[in-house]
Design a protein around this motif. Sequence first.
Motif, PDB file in Angstrom:
ATOM      1  N   GLU A  81       0.823  -1.208   0.000  1.00 11.24           N
ATOM      2  CA  GLU A  81       0.000   0.000   0.000  1.00 11.24           C
ATOM      3  C   GLU A  81       0.857   1.257   0.000  1.00 11.24           C
ATOM      4  O   GLU A  81       0.466   2.283  -0.550  1.00 11.24           O
ATOM      5  N   GLY A  82       2.044   1.198   0.606  1.00 13.29           N
ATOM      6  CA  GLY A  82       2.921   2.350   0.678  1.00 13.29           C
ATOM      7  C   GLY A  82       3.607   2.685  -0.636  1.00 13.29           C
ATOM      8  O   GLY A  82       4.208   3.754  -0.765  1.00 13.29           O
ATOM      9  N   LEU A  83       3.528   1.815  -1.622  1.00  9.86           N
ATOM     10  CA  LEU A  83       4.207   2.034  -2.896  1.00  9.86           C
ATOM     11  C   LEU A  83       3.446   2.949  -3.854  1.00  9.86           C
ATOM     12  O   LEU A  83       4.013   3.438  -4.823  1.00  9.86           O
ATOM     13  N   GLY A  84       2.163   3.147  -3.624  1.00  9.78           N
ATOM     14  CA  GLY A  84       1.388   3.975  -4.552  1.00  9.78           C
ATOM     15  C   GLY A  84      -0.018   4.171  -4.037  1.00  9.78           C
ATOM     16  O   GLY A  84      -0.272   4.144  -2.834  1.00  9.78           O
ATOM     17  N   ALA A  85      -0.930   4.344  -4.968  1.00 10.51           N
ATOM     18  CA  ALA A  85      -2.327   4.567  -4.608  1.00 10.51           C
ATOM     19  C   ALA A  85      -2.942   3.301  -4.047  1.00 10.51           C
ATOM     20  O   ALA A  85      -2.526   2.186  -4.366  1.00 10.51           O
ATOM     21  N   SER A  86      -3.933   3.469  -3.184  1.00  7.99           N
ATOM     22  CA  SER A  86      -4.711   2.321  -2.716  1.00  7.99           C
ATOM     23  C   SER A  86      -6.187   2.680  -2.812  1.00  7.99           C
ATOM     24  O   SER A  86      -6.570   3.843  -2.694  1.00  7.99           O
ATOM     25  N   VAL A  87      -6.981   1.671  -3.051  1.00  6.58           N
ATOM     26  CA  VAL A  87      -8.415   1.843  -3.193  1.00  6.58           C
ATOM     27  C   VAL A  87      -9.108   0.744  -2.400  1.00  6.58           C
ATOM     28  O   VAL A  87      -8.819  -0.433  -2.590  1.00  6.58           O
ATOM     29  N   SER A  88      -9.989   1.137  -1.491  1.00 11.05           N
ATOM     30  CA  SER A  88     -10.819   0.172  -0.779  1.00 11.05           C
ATOM     31  C   SER A  88     -12.240   0.315  -1.296  1.00 11.05           C
ATOM     32  O   SER A  88     -12.812   1.403  -1.270  1.00 11.05           O
ATOM     33  N   LEU A  89     -12.785  -0.774  -1.774  1.00 13.62           N
ATOM     34  CA  LEU A  89     -14.168  -0.821  -2.234  1.00 13.62           C
ATOM     35  C   LEU A  89     -14.931  -1.671  -1.235  1.00 13.62           C
ATOM     36  O   LEU A  89     -14.469  -2.736  -0.838  1.00 13.62           O
ATOM     37  N   CYS A  90     -16.088  -1.207  -0.816  1.00 13.98           N
ATOM     38  CA  CYS A  90     -16.864  -1.953   0.167  1.00 13.98           C
ATOM     39  C   CYS A  90     -18.311  -2.037  -0.305  1.00 13.98           C
ATOM     40  O   CYS A  90     -18.967  -1.007  -0.503  1.00 13.98           O
ATOM     41  N   LEU A  91     -18.787  -3.250  -0.515  1.00 18.59           N
ATOM     42  CA  LEU A  91     -20.170  -3.469  -0.911  1.00 18.59           C
ATOM     43  C   LEU A  91     -21.029  -3.426   0.338  1.00 18.59           C
ATOM     44  O   LEU A  91     -20.852  -4.222   1.258  1.00 18.59           O
ATOM     45  N   LEU A  92     -21.942  -2.470   0.379  1.00 22.34           N
ATOM     46  CA  LEU A  92     -22.790  -2.286   1.553  1.00 22.34           C
ATOM     47  C   LEU A  92     -24.208  -1.992   1.094  1.00 22.34           C
ATOM     48  O   LEU A  92     -24.449  -0.981   0.446  1.00 22.34           O
ATOM     49  N   GLY A  93     -25.119  -2.886   1.402  1.00 27.57           N
ATOM     50  CA  GLY A  93     -26.515  -2.684   1.021  1.00 27.57           C
ATOM     51  C   GLY A  93     -26.716  -2.583  -0.479  1.00 27.57           C
ATOM     52  O   GLY A  93     -27.550  -1.815  -0.943  1.00 27.57           O
ATOM     53  N   GLY A  94     -25.926  -3.319  -1.249  1.00 29.33           N
ATOM     54  CA  GLY A  94     -26.081  -3.317  -2.701  1.00 29.33           C
ATOM     55  C   GLY A  94     -25.376  -2.161  -3.400  1.00 29.33           C
ATOM     56  O   GLY A  94     -25.444  -2.050  -4.617  1.00 29.33           O
ATOM     57  N   ARG A  95     -24.697  -1.304  -2.651  1.00 25.33           N
ATOM     58  CA  ARG A  95     -23.987  -0.169  -3.245  1.00 25.33           C
ATOM     59  C   ARG A  95     -22.507  -0.263  -2.891  1.00 25.33           C
ATOM     60  O   ARG A  95     -22.151  -0.678  -1.798  1.00 25.33           O
ATOM     61  N   TRP A  96     -21.668   0.167  -3.823  1.00 24.65           N
ATOM     62  CA  TRP A  96     -20.230   0.164  -3.597  1.00 24.65           C
ATOM     63  C   TRP A  96     -19.791   1.500  -3.035  1.00 24.65           C
ATOM     64  O   TRP A  96     -20.070   2.549  -3.605  1.00 24.65           O
ATOM     65  N   LEU A  97     -19.094   1.475  -1.911  1.00 25.16           N
ATOM     66  CA  LEU A  97     -18.467   2.651  -1.326  1.00 25.16           C
ATOM     67  C   LEU A  97     -16.996   2.611  -1.729  1.00 25.16           C
ATOM     68  O   LEU A  97     -16.375   1.548  -1.710  1.00 25.16           O
ATOM     69  N   VAL A  98     -16.441   3.763  -2.100  1.00 32.73           N
ATOM     70  CA  VAL A  98     -15.066   3.818  -2.586  1.00 32.73           C
ATOM     71  C   VAL A  98     -14.257   4.759  -1.703  1.00 32.73           C
ATOM     72  O   VAL A  98     -14.656   5.891  -1.456  1.00 32.73           O
ATOM     73  N   PHE A  99     -13.099   4.277  -1.235  1.00 34.76           N
ATOM     74  CA  PHE A  99     -12.149   5.110  -0.505  1.00 34.76           C
ATOM     75  C   PHE A  99     -10.832   5.027  -1.252  1.00 34.76           C
ATOM     76  O   PHE A  99     -10.220   3.960  -1.352  1.00 34.76           O
ATOM     77  N   HIS A 100     -10.404   6.156  -1.820  1.00 38.74           N
ATOM     78  CA  HIS A 100      -9.183   6.228  -2.611  1.00 38.74           C
ATOM     79  C   HIS A 100      -8.152   7.040  -1.846  1.00 38.74           C
ATOM     80  O   HIS A 100      -8.460   8.126  -1.353  1.00 38.74           O
ATOM     81  N   GLN A 101      -6.946   6.502  -1.725  1.00 36.14           N
ATOM     82  CA  GLN A 101      -5.897   7.190  -0.988  1.00 36.14           C
ATOM     83  C   GLN A 101      -4.626   7.234  -1.821  1.00 36.14           C
ATOM     84  O   GLN A 101      -4.159   6.209  -2.300  1.00 36.14           O
ATOM     85  N   GLY A 102      -4.072   8.416  -1.986  1.00 34.76           N
ATOM     86  CA  GLY A 102      -2.809   8.593  -2.691  1.00 34.76           C
ATOM     87  C   GLY A 102      -2.928   8.411  -4.188  1.00 34.76           C
ATOM     88  O   GLY A 102      -3.946   7.972  -4.706  1.00 34.76           O
ATOM     89  N   GLY A 103      -1.879   8.764  -4.903  1.00 38.11           N
ATOM     90  CA  GLY A 103      -1.830   8.579  -6.355  1.00 38.11           C
ATOM     91  C   GLY A 103      -2.816   9.449  -7.103  1.00 38.11           C
ATOM     92  O   GLY A 103      -3.610  10.162  -6.517  1.00 38.11           O
ATOM     93  N   GLY A 104      -2.757   9.396  -8.412  1.00 42.68           N
ATOM     94  CA  GLY A 104      -3.617  10.234  -9.234  1.00 42.68           C
ATOM     95  C   GLY A 104      -4.528   9.442 -10.144  1.00 42.68           C
ATOM     96  O   GLY A 104      -4.956   9.934 -11.170  1.00 42.68           O
ATOM     97  N   THR A 105      -4.809   8.209  -9.808  1.00 42.93           N
ATOM     98  CA  THR A 105      -5.656   7.370 -10.646  1.00 42.93           C
ATOM     99  C   THR A 105      -7.064   7.947 -10.709  1.00 42.93           C
ATOM    100  O   THR A 105      -7.610   8.366  -9.706  1.00 42.93           O
ATOM    101  N   ASP A 106      -7.650   7.948 -11.907  1.00 44.56           N
ATOM    102  CA  ASP A 106      -8.994   8.516 -12.041  1.00 44.56           C
ATOM    103  C   ASP A 106     -10.074   7.478 -11.733  1.00 44.56           C
ATOM    104  O   ASP A 106      -9.837   6.282 -11.775  1.00 44.56           O
ATOM    105  N   ALA A 107     -11.264   7.983 -11.446  1.00 45.43           N
ATOM    106  CA  ALA A 107     -12.377   7.114 -11.031  1.00 45.43           C
ATOM    107  C   ALA A 107     -12.794   6.145 -12.125  1.00 45.43           C
ATOM    108  O   ALA A 107     -13.232   5.030 -11.829  1.00 45.43           O
ATOM    109  N   SER A 108     -12.671   6.526 -13.392  1.00 44.34           N
ATOM    110  CA  SER A 108     -13.092   5.621 -14.465  1.00 44.34           C
ATOM    111  C   SER A 108     -12.250   4.348 -14.462  1.00 44.34           C
ATOM    112  O   SER A 108     -12.730   3.274 -14.808  1.00 44.34           O
TER     113      SER A 108
END
Length: 145
Positions: A81-108
Amino acid sequence: GNAFDLCLLAALAALEGTSLPSLAEEAAIGKLPMRLVTVPDSDGSVICPARRVSLLSRPLPVTFAQLPGSQWVVDPCAAEEGLGASVSLCLLGGRWLVFHQGGGTDASRFLEELMPVARSSSKALIELLDGEMADAMDMEVTAAS
């Protein structure tokens, strides 16, 4: 592996494996008020029968880390995780929650590349948790026999 995912899945498994005991009223004693006490299921004074904890939603986390060279790994350790961007996706109630940390990766990119992996991982997590629940229920039946 990822500490967030592990802790959330462990808490989820613990909650889903929790059984609440049967309760009955105990009469007041002196100045102590009436209270609820645990009793065997067969006790005739049960006012609340034993039951398993039932969750309204089952959060399922899947975390990715971007390594040098635009490679993504699933379930990264802290060093990855310390090498670049990290993304945590969590499926909750049929919807995906996204937590993006670091890096410049776009949402698409999350939607195109990572969401299919997260969806397939969530199916495996559901099977794992359902298998653990079945094992826990089998152990309860065996213990009651």
